[in-house]
Every structure is written in structure tokens, then in C-alpha cells.
Design an enzyme around this catalytic site. Sequence first.
Site, mmCIF file in Angstrom:
data_model
loop_
_atom_site.group_PDB
_atom_site.id
_atom_site.type_symbol
_atom_site.label_atom_id
_atom_site.label_comp_id
_atom_site.label_asym_id
_atom_site.label_seq_id
_atom_site.Cartn_x
_atom_site.Cartn_y
_atom_site.Cartn_z
ATOM 1 N N ARG A 127 -4.773 -4.613 5.447
ATOM 2 C CA ARG A 127 -5.919 -4.737 6.352
ATOM 3 C C ARG A 127 -7.081 -5.457 5.660
ATOM 4 O O ARG A 127 -7.905 -6.091 6.318
ATOM 5 C CB ARG A 127 -6.323 -3.351 6.867
ATOM 6 C CG ARG A 127 -6.733 -2.385 5.817
ATOM 7 C CD ARG A 127 -6.706 -0.944 6.298
ATOM 8 N NE ARG A 127 -5.354 -0.394 6.375
ATOM 9 C CZ ARG A 127 -5.052 0.807 6.839
ATOM 10 N NH1 ARG A 127 -6.015 1.597 7.263
ATOM 11 N NH2 ARG A 127 -3.810 1.231 6.881
ATOM 12 N N LYS A 171 2.350 2.956 -5.663
ATOM 13 C CA LYS A 171 3.420 3.544 -4.836
ATOM 14 C C LYS A 171 4.427 4.260 -5.727
ATOM 15 O O LYS A 171 4.574 3.904 -6.894
ATOM 16 C CB LYS A 171 4.162 2.432 -4.083
ATOM 17 C CG LYS A 171 3.418 1.828 -2.929
ATOM 18 C CD LYS A 171 4.281 0.761 -2.239
ATOM 19 C CE LYS A 171 3.541 0.129 -1.082
ATOM 20 N NZ LYS A 171 3.261 1.064 0.014
HETATM 21 N N1 BES Z 1 3.032 -2.601 2.888
HETATM 22 C C1 BES Z 1 2.701 -1.263 3.167
HETATM 23 C C2 BES Z 1 3.309 -0.747 4.474
HETATM 24 C C3 BES Z 1 4.809 -0.695 4.561
HETATM 25 C C4 BES Z 1 5.459 0.489 4.299
HETATM 26 C C5 BES Z 1 5.544 -1.786 4.951
HETATM 27 C C6 BES Z 1 6.824 0.553 4.389
HETATM 28 C C7 BES Z 1 6.914 -1.722 5.056
HETATM 29 C C8 BES Z 1 7.554 -0.552 4.782
HETATM 30 C C9 BES Z 1 1.190 -1.103 3.271
HETATM 31 O O1 BES Z 1 0.440 -1.946 2.483
HETATM 32 C C10 BES Z 1 0.851 0.305 2.855
HETATM 33 O O2 BES Z 1 1.121 0.626 1.743
HETATM 34 N N2 BES Z 1 0.307 1.069 3.782
HETATM 35 C C11 BES Z 1 -0.054 2.409 3.540
HETATM 36 C C12 BES Z 1 -1.376 2.652 4.220
HETATM 37 C C13 BES Z 1 -1.988 3.991 3.921
HETATM 38 C C14 BES Z 1 -2.387 4.062 2.467
HETATM 39 C C15 BES Z 1 -3.182 4.174 4.816
HETATM 40 C C16 BES Z 1 1.030 3.320 4.124
HETATM 41 O O3 BES Z 1 1.555 3.008 5.185
HETATM 42 O O4 BES Z 1 1.364 4.315 3.483
HETATM 43 ZN ZN ZN Z 2 0.133 -1.199 0.509
#
Ligand code: BES
Ligand code: ZN
Length: 528
Positions: A368, A294
Site C-alpha cells: 500500500r 515474515k
Molecule cells: N505481499 C503480502 C501479501 C501476500 C500474502 C501476498 C500472501 C500473497 C500471498 C503483503 O505485502 C503483506 O505482507 N501483507 C500483510 C499486511 C498486514 C501486515 C496488514 C499481510 O497480509 O499479512
Molecule cells: Zn508485505
Amino acid sequence: MLRMLPSRLSQARHSVRITTTRTIPAFQKRLFSNAEKYDALVLGAYTEGEEIALSAAQDISLATQKVLHEQLAASSFKKAGDVRTLYNVGGVKQVAVVSLGKKSDSLKGDVQRLESARMSSALGIQALRKQGVKNVGVDVSVSAHGAAEGAILAQFAFDKLKDEKSRAESIQVAPFSEPITKDANLDWESGQIYGTSQNLARMLMTTPSNLMTPKLFSEEVAYLLAGMDNIDIMVHDKEWAVKQKMNSFLAVAQGSEEPPRFLEIHYKGGKESDPVHGLVGKGVTFDSGGISLKPSNGMALMKGDMGGAATVAAALYGISKMKLPVNIVASIPLCENMPSGKATKPGDVVRAMNGKSIEVMDTDAEGRLILADALYYTSSKFKPASIIDLATLTGACMVALGEVYTGAFTNSDELWKRLNDAGNMTSDPFWRMPLDDGYLMEMKESDVADLNNLGKGRPGGAASAAAFLSQFVEGLDKEKLGELQHPAWAHLDIAGTMDAAATKGYHIKGMSGRPTRSLMEYYRSFTK
Ligand code: BES
Ligand code: ZN
Ligand code: ZN
């Protein structure tokens, strides 16, 4: 009930007119009944134009009411949420009066009434907090349950890592006056349990990830729940997960030096013959994104990526305290998502516990992957009548709903109704989102595996994530997601509701602990 409605004219003369339907004996010395127990009070008052009516008037002498009204009228006390702190009134050192707004709005229905009680007690407590009070009587005339929730939630502060001098002192709260409308089976004690449970989830989520690793989370929760009524808790380790063939979960955990854990919690409050309900919570104690790292901006928030795990554990604590007659089995997969030489790489393929192969296109879509095995384990082993998972799953859900509603994807209208009602009662609501096979296609596109974990990514990202999860709920038709099937399943995406941007009444800036109270209310609805 006593009411005092000063007219414009009488106000101009700095006097007030009192109308009463109950006479208070002249010999009554107490200005507030039981006031001697408290060094401060929180009172609610309806305001409409120039009119002010104290909600707990029945327990306030006419003389004291007169003083309160004079003071309030002089300070333009009008809109819902206005707070005035008055000193040395009726033998009480500090009295915070909070406007409940128009009586007809505040008492429109149970939902508004509970929220009025929550908000007003929270605002009153916050006004008094920094002023050295220790014992506060809280007006429960609108709703004892709601007032207790507000009083407990408003006091949440995560300051144990700060200098002792800058830590907030907690104050003792007790009910003042009598509820005018009684909530069925809810009272001051239940409100305290609801509030304490959400605060517990807030604490677990706010604790920095170095102090809330999978191991520490399990220890904290096991310590908390062990010995509670009707609870059995098992802390499984990595070797157990290997034996269960939870390769999808383990693929996320393998990049971290911190060993994973899998919590299995059984709550048996119901009869043996009663159905069992499944609960699953995402417990990523820190989500760096893994190899699909990230951006560093905002990454610290990802200590809260175990919000699903925290709310499940906290709701079970509350459910046990409430002695709710239901049976629940909860699964909480816990790990860190980290990049390292051992981490899963984009393009790697893993075989989940249910035998499906998954191409990991993006290691940041890790939630997931851990839920896949936890959902399959829970649904295949315990055959629950219903199963609910909670996860801080997608940024897409946060974009869609912000921090007001939790996204709810479900194949069952009946489950949805219960959940929707519960969310409204707690003012921690859900918005139904599409569970539709249309979103499944993109998750099935892979040159090398049955599924991929990314789909189209952002567009419709919350719904495609839900479609992916459906493939791991045993018993569910894997193609027709929207139709009523067994088991009733709901996926709750709490990414948006995880964090509060600002403090407002009982909402405290930071990790929210939502929707702990809605979950408790949902399970309570089976017992009504
Ligand atoms: N934990 C994150 C989602 C999240 C984002 C929670 C902001 C709380 C606040 C999750 O694991 C993630 O990174 N999801 C990705 C999925 C994508 C790569 C398909 C996302 O939402 O960008
Ligand atoms: Zn994530
Ligand atoms: Zn995550």
C-alpha cells in the site's frame, strides 16, 4: 453435421450406428481433412451416457469416426475431462480425444463454451506432450479463441534454469476443423495472444527474485515492449522518484541494496480525443516483510509479490498485439522489501507524494505504501477516466477468496459490470468486495500522522487496505468511498489468485499470471 450415437445394444455387439446429415463422397481418401499436416490431433467429443459425438465430425471421415468410436466406447470414455490417446487412426500417429461432457452443458452459453474449448485443448495437449509429437492440430469447432488459449497456456513450463535434457519441448499448434459458433472478433490468433500474454506474466512472476530485480524487470519489460505498436516506455530511477517526492515508495525501497525503478508505459491505441485509462501494478520483486520480517516458511513465494506489475506489463503486451483502440497509461513501482540498517522501522513516519503523512506501523504492509505514490502520480498527472490497480496486497484476501476469485473493490457500478463480464468471459473471475468508509477509520488512527499503514491488521484486512489506497486516488472523495465518484477506480487484490496449488488443465501449478486475460478482455470491451 455428422453424429454417431451408438445404442447400448449396438455397443454390446462392438459395432456402431452412424447417423449423418452429410454424405462424404466415396472417393474421399483423407480420413481426417488436412491431417497430413500434423503428427497428432486433439479432438473434442460430447459424451452423454453411452453416446459419443465428435465435435469436429464434419472434418472426419465416417471410416475414421467408426474407429474412434469403437476405441472410445471400449475405454469407458464418459465424463467431461476424460482423455484417451489413440494411435494410428485415420493416418494420424496420435489422436487425443477429450470429453467435453454433455453438449447441453458445454454449449450453455459463451462462458461455458469458451471454458470447454480451453480445458479440452489443454488436456489434450498435456496428454500428447511427453510423447514426442511436434505438430499438433487442435479441434477449434467449439471455440477457436478458447482452444488456442488452452493450447498455449497448457504448455507453460519454467525450465530454462534446468538441465537441457529435462526441458519440455514446445510443440507447434495449429487449428483443425472450423468453429461451429464464431466468437465476435475473437479467433485462433487472438486466443494465442491471450495465452502468450498470461504465460509472459507467469514467466516474470516465476523467475527467482535474484534474476528479476527491479532493474532486471524493467530491462526485460522495456526490451519486450520497446518497438511495439503505440507503446512508449520510460524507466525512471531513484533520483526521479526523489524529485517526485515519492517518499512512501522510497521508504520501502531503502532497506535493499537493489536500486528501485518506476516504469511508466503509455499505450496510445485510441484517438487523441479518447479518454485515457490508468493502470497501476505492485512490483515488489521480493517481500521479506522488512524489519517486520515474515516467517521463513513460505517466504520463497514472495518472489511473486510483483504479480501486479507482471500482469500489467503482460496485459499491455497483449493489448498492443491485439491493436486495441484504447489509451492507457501504466505505472509500475518496483523495489525489494528488505530488512537492513537502512530499512524503514515500525513507527517511522513518511510523507507521501500527495502530502499525507503515514505512520509505518508494520513494514510488511509495504504494498500500500508503494501503491500510494503510484496511484497519486497516475491520477493527478494524467487525470484518467478510470484507474485500476493490481496488487498481491493482503493475506486477508487470500483467506477470504482462496485462489478462485480475485477481490475487486470499486466505487463504480459501471466499471464493476465491465470487469465482472470480462472476468466471466475469460474464466478468470472477480468477486466484488466492500469499498466502505467504515474500514477507513482504523487507517486514520495514529497519534503522530494522518494515516497508519496497518489498521486492525488481519480482521477485514483486505477491505481496510483498499480504504487506505482510496486516500491516494486524486479526484476521489476521501470520505465517501462507496458512492459513485470520479474517477472510476478499482483495486484488485490478487494475493489469493497469484499462485495455483495444482495443475488442472490450463491452470499450471505455480505462479498464475492472473488476471492478465481478464484485463485484456476488460479493455477489449471498450471497443465492442
Ligand atoms: N505481499 C503480502 C501479501 C501476500 C500474502 C501476498 C500472501 C500473497 C500471498 C503483503 O505485502 C503483506 O505482507 N501483507 C500483510 C499486511 C498486514 C501486515 C496488514 C499481510 O497480509 O499479512
Ligand atoms: Zn508485505
Ligand atoms: Zn507484499
